[in-house]
Design an enzyme around this catalytic site. Structure first.
Site, PDB file in Angstrom:
ATOM      1  N   CYS A  88      56.400  13.712  25.090  1.00  0.00           N
ATOM      2  CA  CYS A  88      57.283  12.714  25.718  1.00  0.00           C
ATOM      3  C   CYS A  88      57.631  11.523  24.829  1.00  0.00           C
ATOM      4  O   CYS A  88      58.804  11.315  24.521  1.00  0.00           O
ATOM      5  CB  CYS A  88      56.660  12.223  27.019  1.00  0.00           C
TER       6      CYS A  88
HETATM    7  C1  UDX Z   1      53.541   9.555  28.304  1.00  0.00           C
HETATM    8  C2  UDX Z   1      53.672   8.356  29.241  1.00  0.00           C
HETATM    9  O1  UDX Z   1      52.493   7.570  29.158  1.00  0.00           O
HETATM   10  C3  UDX Z   1      53.910   8.837  30.672  1.00  0.00           C
HETATM   11  O2  UDX Z   1      54.132   7.728  31.533  1.00  0.00           O
HETATM   12  C4  UDX Z   1      55.124   9.742  30.709  1.00  0.00           C
HETATM   13  O3  UDX Z   1      55.335  10.253  32.020  1.00  0.00           O
HETATM   14  C5  UDX Z   1      54.969  10.886  29.721  1.00  0.00           C
HETATM   15  O4  UDX Z   1      54.697  10.366  28.399  1.00  0.00           O
HETATM   16  P1  UDX Z   1      51.626  11.328  27.720  1.00  0.00           P
HETATM   17  O5  UDX Z   1      52.540  11.779  26.625  1.00  0.00           O
HETATM   18  O6  UDX Z   1      51.031  12.365  28.607  1.00  0.00           O
HETATM   19  O7  UDX Z   1      52.387  10.282  28.681  1.00  0.00           O
HETATM   20  O8  UDX Z   1      50.379  10.550  27.075  1.00  0.00           O
HETATM   21  P2  UDX Z   1      50.061   9.026  26.699  1.00  0.00           P
HETATM   22  O9  UDX Z   1      48.762   8.682  27.302  1.00  0.00           O
HETATM   23  O10 UDX Z   1      51.191   8.128  26.968  1.00  0.00           O
HETATM   24  O11 UDX Z   1      49.838   9.144  25.118  1.00  0.00           O
HETATM   25  C6  UDX Z   1      50.912   9.408  24.239  1.00  0.00           C
HETATM   26  C7  UDX Z   1      50.438   9.283  22.808  1.00  0.00           C
HETATM   27  O12 UDX Z   1      50.179   7.921  22.465  1.00  0.00           O
HETATM   28  C8  UDX Z   1      49.135  10.018  22.482  1.00  0.00           C
HETATM   29  O13 UDX Z   1      49.255  10.627  21.212  1.00  0.00           O
HETATM   30  C9  UDX Z   1      48.084   8.927  22.480  1.00  0.00           C
HETATM   31  O14 UDX Z   1      46.978   9.229  21.674  1.00  0.00           O
HETATM   32  C10 UDX Z   1      48.894   7.760  21.901  1.00  0.00           C
HETATM   33  N1  UDX Z   1      48.360   6.444  22.296  1.00  0.00           N
HETATM   34  C11 UDX Z   1      48.357   6.067  23.600  1.00  0.00           C
HETATM   35  C12 UDX Z   1      47.893   5.577  21.298  1.00  0.00           C
HETATM   36  O15 UDX Z   1      47.907   5.900  20.113  1.00  0.00           O
HETATM   37  N2  UDX Z   1      47.438   4.355  21.687  1.00  0.00           N
HETATM   38  C13 UDX Z   1      47.421   3.935  22.972  1.00  0.00           C
HETATM   39  O16 UDX Z   1      46.995   2.789  23.227  1.00  0.00           O
HETATM   40  C14 UDX Z   1      47.894   4.818  23.963  1.00  0.00           C
END
Ligand code: UDX
Length: 438
Positions: A269
């Site tokens: 996403c």
């Molecule tokens: C995301 C959105 O959060 C969600 O609201 C939407 O519906 C779909 O896309 P998702 O892709 O499932 O969700 O995971 P998310 O928890 O957002 O993490 C995305 C990426 O960011 C991961 O690779 C995670 O490791 C990274 N991340 C997340 C960070 O590097 N730091 C953070 O503080 C949070």
């Protein structure tokens, strides 16, 4: 009231499993026969905590799975469209699954007396519901929106790894519709599902679509912001990015979530939605300066890891490097957009020898790299004989690694992209993104 859900991926299947387990009458549809068979045998087609038990419960109560669009359209009052909108090579989103599903609904609607509310959950750029989906359904059904059916945009905010909890407890429901009656019907459905206190925001479809895109762009911006600060911290001896994040996160105007520095955001996403927002902005004549910087900062994180590696190891050709964590985040087997996969691709180009470990994502990774890399049978085995271990995904088991576990490494060099180990407890060469030198 009967609910149809078209597209049984993370969003659709979690929604179907939660609704079914609460006793709502649900028909789930997917065009993938193998997936349907797996679900009908009460197995989840992908790893997602809690999903399988909710699925079992739902299937034993009121969830039915089908390949037949006619069945959904002829029986359902609400039809949720939750098919994937993956990224094309051009950076635009691929609407073909959404267009096909819309056409199938329209064709079935032609000979149906039902007037369903069709709810678009898939992530799309602003204007898609009105300019693309509505005309397809109108043309294939021969009926008009507001008369033979009603279309609504209802973006989804769940995260992989906590899809069930997020579906059980959403922070907000956004309903974007063209007229009051269907908006009220969907609002009543959500009140029935979540109770009277659920926060519901109503607007038009294009604003609802923009809310979803802005939401994900902002989350990506927060991550790139802290990754930028992380890079600065690394150059200032004694500095720790997590302490910075913890403190600025206390400011209610900032908030602590999505301030975990790391190898950059991955997944199906955030990278895709950011790219499509950049493309979309350019298409409508706006220059998405900030969004481009967010994307470039994200791309830079992998280069930071390679830089740290080469600074310590020199030329990485023929050196054995272990990558811990392959899924794009913990508690997931999903490797779409995973930064680990990007890292491995770069290291393979540099002719490194790669060993990998992940609690859930080994099979998916094998389908990409085949016999080009080594798949360890256990975490400890993965460390044997390597000259550096890079921790990419913050799985809980990696937080438990201690000095004795590293004894068979050829060189005891650790690069921790998520700072899950504590430098003070380790007697190895330890480098982490976001930590200044000791
Ligand atoms: C995301 C959105 O959060 C969600 O609201 C939407 O519906 C779909 O896309 P998702 O892709 O499932 O969700 O995971 P998310 O928890 O957002 O993490 C995305 C990426 O960011 C991961 O690779 C995670 O490791 C990274 N991340 C997340 C960070 O590097 N730091 C953070 O503080 C949070």
């Amino acid at each position: 009231m009967k609910i149809g859900i078209i597209g049984l991926g993370f969003v659709g299947l979690s929604f179907a499993a939660v609704l079914g387990s609460k006793g709502f009458s649900v028909i789930g549809l997917d065009t993938d026969r193998k997936k349907i068979e797996k679900i009908n045998s009460k197995k989840s087609p992908f790893f997602e905590p809690k999903l399988e038990s909710f699925l079992k419960n739902a299937l034993s109560k009121s969830l039915e799975i089908t390949l037949d669009a006619n069945k959904v359209v002829k029986n359902c009052d609400f039809i949720f469209l939750a098919v994937g909108t993956p990224k094309l090579k051009s950076g635009h989103i691929n609407l073909s699954m959404l267009k096909n599903a819309s056409k199938d609904i329209g064709v079935s609607l032609r000979n149906s007396s039902k007037k369903p509310i069709i709810v678009v959950k898939s992530t799309v750029v602003p204007g898609t519901t009105i300019n693309v989906i509505k005309p397809i359904i109108e043309k294939s059904s021969g009926k008009k929106n507001g008369n033979g059916f009603n279309i609504i945009t209802n973006p989804e905010f769940l995260k992989e790894g906590s899809a069930i909890d997020d579906t059980l407890n959403p922070h907000l429901v956004v309903i974007g519709g063209l007229s009051k009656k269907p908006i009220n019907s969907l609002r009543n459905f959500y009140r029935k599902l979540y109770g009277p206190k659920i926060k519901i925001m109503t607007t038009n479809p294009q604003t609802a679509e923009m809310i979803k895109n802005a939401n994900n762009s902002f989350l990506a911006t927060k991550i790139s912001f802290i990754n930028q600060i992380s890079l600065l911290c690394q150059s200032i001896p004694g500095t720790n990015v997590d302490e910075v994040a913890n403190c600025i996160g206390i400011d209610p105007r900032i908030g602590r979530s999505f301030l975990n520095a790391g190898p950059g955001f991955g997944g199906s996403c955030l990278p895709k939605d950011l790219e499509t927002m950049i493309q979309f902005s350019s298409k409508i004549g706006a220059n998405p300066l900030l969004l481009k910087a967010v994307q470039q900062t994200n791309d830079l994180q992998i280069k930071q890891i390679i830089h740290l590696l080469e600074k310590n190891l020199g030329n990485v050709r023929n050196k054995r490097i272990t990558v811990l964590g392959l899924s794009f985040k913990e508690n997931s087997s999903d490797i779409r957009g995973s930064r680990s996969i990007e890292l491995i691709k770069i290291l393979l180009k540099k002719k490194s020898k790669i060993t990998v470990h992940d609690p859930k994502a080994m099979k998916n990774t094998e389908s990409i790299f085949k016999n080009k890399i080594t798949y360890a049978n256990s975490l400890l085995e993965s460390l044997d004989d390597c000259q550096c271990t890079i921790i990419m995904t913050p799985w809980k088991i990696y937080t438990k690694l201690k000095n004795s576990n590293f004894k068979n490494m050829k060189r005891k060099l650790i690069i921790d992209a998520r700072r899950i180990l504590s430098r003070k407890n380790l007697s190895v060469e330890y480098f982490a993104l976001g930590l200044g030198a000791n």
